[in-house]
Design an enzyme around this catalytic site. Structure first.
Site, PDB file in Angstrom:
ATOM      1  N   ARG A  43     -19.185 -57.364  23.260  1.00  0.00           N
ATOM      2  CA  ARG A  43     -17.906 -58.064  23.428  1.00  0.00           C
ATOM      3  C   ARG A  43     -17.510 -58.240  24.897  1.00  0.00           C
ATOM      4  O   ARG A  43     -16.620 -59.007  25.205  1.00  0.00           O
ATOM      5  CB  ARG A  43     -16.804 -57.323  22.654  1.00  0.00           C
ATOM      6  CG  ARG A  43     -16.935 -57.474  21.154  1.00  0.00           C
ATOM      7  CD  ARG A  43     -16.035 -56.524  20.388  1.00  0.00           C
ATOM      8  NE  ARG A  43     -16.586 -55.171  20.322  1.00  0.00           N
ATOM      9  CZ  ARG A  43     -16.010 -54.153  19.677  1.00  0.00           C
ATOM     10  NH1 ARG A  43     -14.865 -54.330  19.056  1.00  0.00           N
ATOM     11  NH2 ARG A  43     -16.571 -52.958  19.660  1.00  0.00           N
ATOM     12  N   LYS A  50     -21.188 -51.903  29.746  1.00  0.00           N
ATOM     13  CA  LYS A  50     -19.722 -51.773  29.743  1.00  0.00           C
ATOM     14  C   LYS A  50     -19.238 -50.568  30.544  1.00  0.00           C
ATOM     15  O   LYS A  50     -18.301 -50.665  31.339  1.00  0.00           O
ATOM     16  CB  LYS A  50     -19.235 -51.668  28.289  1.00  0.00           C
ATOM     17  CG  LYS A  50     -17.765 -51.316  28.154  1.00  0.00           C
ATOM     18  CD  LYS A  50     -17.249 -51.557  26.762  1.00  0.00           C
ATOM     19  CE  LYS A  50     -17.641 -50.494  25.773  1.00  0.00           C
ATOM     20  NZ  LYS A  50     -17.035 -50.747  24.439  1.00  0.00           N
TER      21      LYS A  50
HETATM   22  C1  UD1 Z   1     -14.726 -46.738  17.065  1.00  0.00           C
HETATM   23  C2  UD1 Z   1     -14.353 -46.004  15.779  1.00  0.00           C
HETATM   24  C3  UD1 Z   1     -12.977 -46.460  15.314  1.00  0.00           C
HETATM   25  C4  UD1 Z   1     -11.981 -46.188  16.402  1.00  0.00           C
HETATM   26  C5  UD1 Z   1     -12.410 -46.856  17.718  1.00  0.00           C
HETATM   27  C6  UD1 Z   1     -11.522 -46.381  18.836  1.00  0.00           C
HETATM   28  C7  UD1 Z   1     -16.429 -45.535  14.586  1.00  0.00           C
HETATM   29  C8  UD1 Z   1     -17.310 -45.940  13.448  1.00  0.00           C
HETATM   30  N1  UD1 Z   1     -15.338 -46.286  14.759  1.00  0.00           N
HETATM   31  O1  UD1 Z   1     -14.835 -48.130  16.773  1.00  0.00           O
HETATM   32  O2  UD1 Z   1     -12.587 -45.762  14.122  1.00  0.00           O
HETATM   33  O3  UD1 Z   1     -10.702 -46.649  16.011  1.00  0.00           O
HETATM   34  O4  UD1 Z   1     -13.751 -46.484  18.069  1.00  0.00           O
HETATM   35  O5  UD1 Z   1     -11.855 -46.979  20.076  1.00  0.00           O
HETATM   36  O6  UD1 Z   1     -16.719 -44.564  15.257  1.00  0.00           O
HETATM   37  N2  UD1 Z   1     -21.759 -46.132  20.732  1.00  0.00           N
HETATM   38  C9  UD1 Z   1     -22.988 -45.552  20.890  1.00  0.00           C
HETATM   39  N3  UD1 Z   1     -23.988 -45.870  20.014  1.00  0.00           N
HETATM   40  C10 UD1 Z   1     -23.794 -46.720  18.972  1.00  0.00           C
HETATM   41  C11 UD1 Z   1     -22.516 -47.309  18.816  1.00  0.00           C
HETATM   42  C12 UD1 Z   1     -21.507 -46.996  19.709  1.00  0.00           C
HETATM   43  O7  UD1 Z   1     -23.209 -44.774  21.810  1.00  0.00           O
HETATM   44  O8  UD1 Z   1     -24.747 -46.941  18.219  1.00  0.00           O
HETATM   45  C13 UD1 Z   1     -20.689 -45.793  21.703  1.00  0.00           C
HETATM   46  C14 UD1 Z   1     -20.203 -47.004  22.498  1.00  0.00           C
HETATM   47  O9  UD1 Z   1     -20.897 -47.102  23.721  1.00  0.00           O
HETATM   48  C15 UD1 Z   1     -18.728 -46.678  22.727  1.00  0.00           C
HETATM   49  C16 UD1 Z   1     -18.367 -45.787  21.562  1.00  0.00           C
HETATM   50  O10 UD1 Z   1     -19.570 -45.318  21.000  1.00  0.00           O
HETATM   51  O11 UD1 Z   1     -18.526 -45.971  23.935  1.00  0.00           O
HETATM   52  C17 UD1 Z   1     -17.537 -46.525  20.507  1.00  0.00           C
HETATM   53  O12 UD1 Z   1     -18.281 -47.600  20.022  1.00  0.00           O
HETATM   54  P1  UD1 Z   1     -17.573 -48.977  19.668  1.00  0.00           P
HETATM   55  O13 UD1 Z   1     -18.602 -49.905  19.149  1.00  0.00           O
HETATM   56  O14 UD1 Z   1     -16.722 -49.438  20.774  1.00  0.00           O
HETATM   57  O15 UD1 Z   1     -16.669 -48.498  18.425  1.00  0.00           O
HETATM   58  P2  UD1 Z   1     -15.386 -49.234  17.858  1.00  0.00           P
HETATM   59  O16 UD1 Z   1     -15.789 -50.402  17.062  1.00  0.00           O
HETATM   60  O17 UD1 Z   1     -14.401 -49.441  18.942  1.00  0.00           O
HETATM   61 CA    CA Z   2     -14.432 -49.116  21.309  1.00  0.00          CA
END
Ligand code: UD1
Ligand code: CA
Length: 479
Positions: A43, A50
């Site tokens: 995004r 990011k």
């Molecule tokens: C997540 C939460 C959501 C919360 C929100 C708050 C989950 C499933 N959802 O959603 O409930 O309200 O954060 O900001 O946890 N990341 C990894 N590996 C992955 C996916 C993500 O390391 O495979 C890391 C990303 O770099 C990021 C963080 O985890 O720093 C959150 O990931 P993101 O995709 O932003 O989650 P949200 O959709 O925001």
């Molecule tokens: Ca997030």
């Protein structure tokens, strides 16, 4: 910074613990922090990961690592994926790393840390690297909640009318947390829930490593960390949650718009911190100070001023308006107006501008006066040197109390190489003098207006003309 969870830092640790766990000093578990930073951050639409986008003068990831450092002396485990090498080189040995090869969700990301942490007793705190505004106080409250209760999982929540993608907190009729439901999976009724998941959790170490494999795969093929809430509840375990009042702390960065919002919040915090410490900001709305900058009391910052990077400003200065100071150290009692200072060292009582430019390696000793349209690079101007108007000084050493006349230029570049200029203490350089380097002007020596100096001028002598000759010596060149 306060720390806890490691025996090496007992004094600060004790002080911090007394503040957050006043009654339970003896039962504090050791703490490992896991920071999730492997996401694809699609995004952001960026070639830069990011978590390396800058906010308030630091890459985003620095905020979560600094928070982890404040909570535990054990380096955090950072889960990296996209841009792994860049993140590693940013953080170096301040973190431990595990790589998530495939991005299969936040639950899957935490699974990668198990190899490193399973078998270690105590508490595991997990937070996301894209939440830079979280404070130590708030995390302290979460640790406090977890240590004080009997649950295996504790978390923070907050209320907001604009849920923009956050997971919803589903509670039972008697108010117990039951599940977190991701926005995409919400029923129309669940979508209306205004209590949200900021994504900050504390787990009992044993419990999380035993249960993390039970996370089911979502229809989209992801493992949601948030499903651990439902799992704990189904085991009859209590999930503790505390609601945070300040929703600005919960701002997560998913897009560039969020980044700008966070920048504004952080700017407000930084500006308030300086005002509380005795700095006057004439117009905080147009004053941009990086989180990395320090300013001593009774300094006044005028509008449209940017203070960036490793900048340090002493007491009683007047900075701005319309001024940028970057990676520069200023002493006390300095005045800088409408100017740009980069990579410079400025001692006490120096006046700069309007419209001056200090570049890297400029060192202005105390009491220097640098007026309008001057540029100084890689040069030392000794105490009390005056350069009032339209000058370029590069690769020069200037002794104390020398006077640099209007329009003086050090011609330091011959097209292929840079050469040094030396100007002795008390020298008087006449207006529009060209100093063709390498060249030395002696102590107390003088040059005439418009002279082009190609040879050294001895102490106390005067040189005039083009090319300059010592005055009174009709035939011999200056040696
Ligand atoms: C997540 C939460 C959501 C919360 C929100 C708050 C989950 C499933 N959802 O959603 O409930 O309200 O954060 O900001 O946890 N990341 C990894 N590996 C992955 C996916 C993500 O390391 O495979 C890391 C990303 O770099 C990021 C963080 O985890 O720093 C959150 O990931 P993101 O995709 O932003 O989650 P949200 O959709 O925001
Ligand atoms: Ca997030």
């Amino acid at each position: 910074m306060p720390r806890h969870g490691f025996p090496g830092d007992l004094i600060v640790a004790t002080r911090f613990l007394m503040s957050i766990f006043p009654d339970q000093l003896s039962s504090v578990p050791s703490l490992n922090v896991v920071i999730l930073a492997a996401g694809d951050s699609t995004r952001m639409r960026s070639d830069t990961p990011k978590v390396l986008h800058p906010l308030g003068g630091r890459p985003l990831i620095e905020y979560s690592v600094r928070l982890a450092d404040a909570l535990s002396t054990t380096p955090p485990v950072v889960v990296i994926g996209r841009g792994a090498e860049a993140v590693r080189s940013q953080l170096g040995t301040r973190a431990r790393y595990v790589e998530q090869q495939q991005r299969l969700g936040t639950g899957h990301a935490v699974m990668q840390a198990r190899g490193l942490l399973a078998g270690q007793e105590g508490t595991v705190a997990v937070f996301y690297a894209d939440m830079p505004l979280l404070t130590v106080d708030t995390m302290g409250r979460l640790l406090d909640l977890h240590a004080g209760g009997s649950g295996v999982l504790s978390m923070l929540t907050f209320e907001s009318a604009t849920p923009r993608g956050f997971g919803r907190i589903v509670r039972t009729p008697d108010g117990e947390v039951q599940a977190i439901v991701e926005e995409v999976d919400c029923t129309p009724e669940q979508r209306l829930i205004s209590e949200l998941n900021p994504g900050l959790y504390c787990f009992d170490a044993d419990w999380i490593w035993e249960n993390i494999d039970s996370i089911p795969v979502s229809p989209k093929g992801e493992y949601y960390l948030t499903d651990l809430v439902g799992i704990a509840v189904s085991q009859g375990r209590k999930v503790a949650a505390v609601k945070v009042d300040d929703a600005t702390e919960m701002l997560g960065i998913n897009t560039r718009e969020h980044l700008a919002e966070a920048e504004a919040v952080l700017r407000g915090r930084v500006n308030r911190r300086h005002m509380q410490a005795g700095v006057t900001l004439i117009d905080p709305q147009t004053t941009y100070i990086d989180d990395t900058v320090s300013i001593d009391r009774d300094t006044v910052v005028f509008p449209a001023t940017h203070l960036r990077g490793m900048t340090r400003i002493g007491q009683g200065c007047r900075i701005g308006p319309d001024t940028t100071v970057e990676n520069t150290s200023l002493g006390s009692g300095c005045r800088v107006t409408y100017s740009v200072l980069e990579g410079a060292l400025v001692e006490d009582g120096v006046e700069i501008g309007p419209f001056a430019h200090l570049r890297s390696g400029a060192h202005l000793a105390s009491g220097v006066h640098m007026g309008n349209f001057g540029e100084v690079k890689n040069s030392y101007l000794g105490p009390g040197v005056k350069m009032g108007h339209f000058s370029y000084i590069g690769d020069a050493q200037i002794g104390s109390e020398a006077n640099i006349g209007a329009g003086t230029i050090t011609c330091n570049y011959d097209g292929s190489q840079k050469h040094p200029t030396e100007i002795g203490a008390g020298a008087f350089i006449g207006s529009d003098t060209m100093l063709v380097a390498p060249v030395r002007i002696g102590m107390g020596a003088r040059t005439g207006a418009g002279s082009v100096v190609t040879r050294d001028v001895p102490d106390g002598e005067t040189a005039v003309g083009v090319p300059a000759r010592l005055r009174g010596l009709a035939h011999s060149d200056i040696e």
